[in-house]
Design a protein around this motif. Sequence first.
Motif, PDB file in Angstrom:
ATOM      1  N   LYS A  86       0.832  -1.209   0.000  1.00 59.67           N
ATOM      2  CA  LYS A  86       0.000   0.000   0.000  1.00 59.67           C
ATOM      3  C   LYS A  86       0.865   1.257   0.000  1.00 59.67           C
ATOM      4  O   LYS A  86       0.539   2.241  -0.664  1.00 59.67           O
ATOM      5  N   LYS A  87       1.991   1.205   0.693  1.00 60.64           N
ATOM      6  CA  LYS A  87       2.904   2.351   0.716  1.00 60.64           C
ATOM      7  C   LYS A  87       3.530   2.566  -0.663  1.00 60.64           C
ATOM      8  O   LYS A  87       3.651   3.702  -1.135  1.00 60.64           O
ATOM      9  N   LEU A  90       0.921   4.154  -3.034  1.00 57.68           N
ATOM     10  CA  LEU A  90       0.743   5.568  -2.705  1.00 57.68           C
ATOM     11  C   LEU A  90       1.921   6.404  -3.186  1.00 57.68           C
ATOM     12  O   LEU A  90       1.729   7.441  -3.829  1.00 57.68           O
ATOM     13  N   GLN A  91       3.135   5.940  -2.907  1.00 58.77           N
ATOM     14  CA  GLN A  91       4.317   6.696  -3.329  1.00 58.77           C
ATOM     15  C   GLN A  91       4.433   6.743  -4.848  1.00 58.77           C
ATOM     16  O   GLN A  91       4.781   7.780  -5.419  1.00 58.77           O
ATOM     17  N   ARG A  93       1.981   6.570  -7.029  1.00 64.33           N
ATOM     18  CA  ARG A  93       0.918   7.452  -7.555  1.00 64.33           C
ATOM     19  C   ARG A  93       1.279   8.912  -7.348  1.00 64.33           C
ATOM     20  O   ARG A  93       1.107   9.735  -8.255  1.00 64.33           O
ATOM     21  N   LEU A  94       1.808   9.240  -6.165  1.00 69.20           N
ATOM     22  CA  LEU A  94       2.184  10.627  -5.892  1.00 69.20           C
ATOM     23  C   LEU A  94       3.380  11.055  -6.745  1.00 69.20           C
ATOM     24  O   LEU A  94       3.456  12.221  -7.167  1.00 69.20           O
ATOM     25  N   THR A  99      -4.173  11.424  -9.307  1.00 66.90           N
ATOM     26  CA  THR A  99      -5.175  11.230  -8.258  1.00 66.90           C
ATOM     27  C   THR A  99      -5.606   9.763  -8.291  1.00 66.90           C
ATOM     28  O   THR A  99      -5.304   9.036  -9.239  1.00 66.90           O
ATOM     29  N   GLN A 100      -6.311   9.349  -7.254  1.00 75.24           N
ATOM     30  CA  GLN A 100      -6.801   7.971  -7.229  1.00 75.24           C
ATOM     31  C   GLN A 100      -7.743   7.712  -8.402  1.00 75.24           C
ATOM     32  O   GLN A 100      -7.702   6.653  -9.024  1.00 75.24           O
ATOM     33  N   GLN A 115      -8.604   3.085  -3.604  1.00 77.09           N
ATOM     34  CA  GLN A 115      -8.746   3.456  -2.191  1.00 77.09           C
ATOM     35  C   GLN A 115      -8.515   2.241  -1.292  1.00 77.09           C
ATOM     36  O   GLN A 115      -7.822   2.325  -0.273  1.00 77.09           O
ATOM     37  N   GLU A 118      -4.782   1.289  -1.284  1.00 78.59           N
ATOM     38  CA  GLU A 118      -3.965   2.250  -0.532  1.00 78.59           C
ATOM     39  C   GLU A 118      -4.259   2.223   0.964  1.00 78.59           C
ATOM     40  O   GLU A 118      -3.410   2.577   1.768  1.00 78.59           O
ATOM     41  N   SER A 119      -5.465   1.797   1.346  1.00 78.88           N
ATOM     42  CA  SER A 119      -5.788   1.706   2.777  1.00 78.88           C
ATOM     43  C   SER A 119      -5.433   0.337   3.346  1.00 78.88           C
ATOM     44  O   SER A 119      -5.500   0.137   4.564  1.00 78.88           O
TER      45      SER A 119
END
Length: 147
Positions: A86-87, A90-91, A93-94, A99-100, A115, A118-119
């Motif tokens: 998940k980390k 997120l990294q 994507r950023l 965006t999601q 979502q 990532e959660s």
Amino acid sequence: CRQSSSRARAMEHQDFKEVTIGRRAGASSAGGGGKAAKDPKAVAAALRAGMAVQTIKKDSGAGRNALKLELDDENLSHKTVGADVKKAILQGRLAKKLTQAQLAQQINEKPNIIQEYESGKAIPNQQILAKLERILGVKLRGKGVGK
């Protein structure tokens, strides 16, 4: 008295032989005179004719493992994506400044899928992870996750 005698005359044509279900057709019943009927049509006909029908409930075996299931103390929850996955999502994507919703559109999935990943609530799907790896350029499966 007249009513009871008229009822008796009305019932004289009835055949009150016992129909037993669950025995072989050739075997005679303990009560005598009964015929085993496994066919639902024969049973229905016997009921309509007013015959006594004996039903025998057989064990289907469905409850045999109930005790095993009840005593099983194994954790019965699904495996979800790990913290490192998940980390990494997120990294990645950023880093791509997505965006999601944009990432979801690129991999042809719904935004709530991203979502969940990532959660850490998502159940891992290898096809979705492969799509995410391709779009984000980050390894999400096997050894070396996040590289």
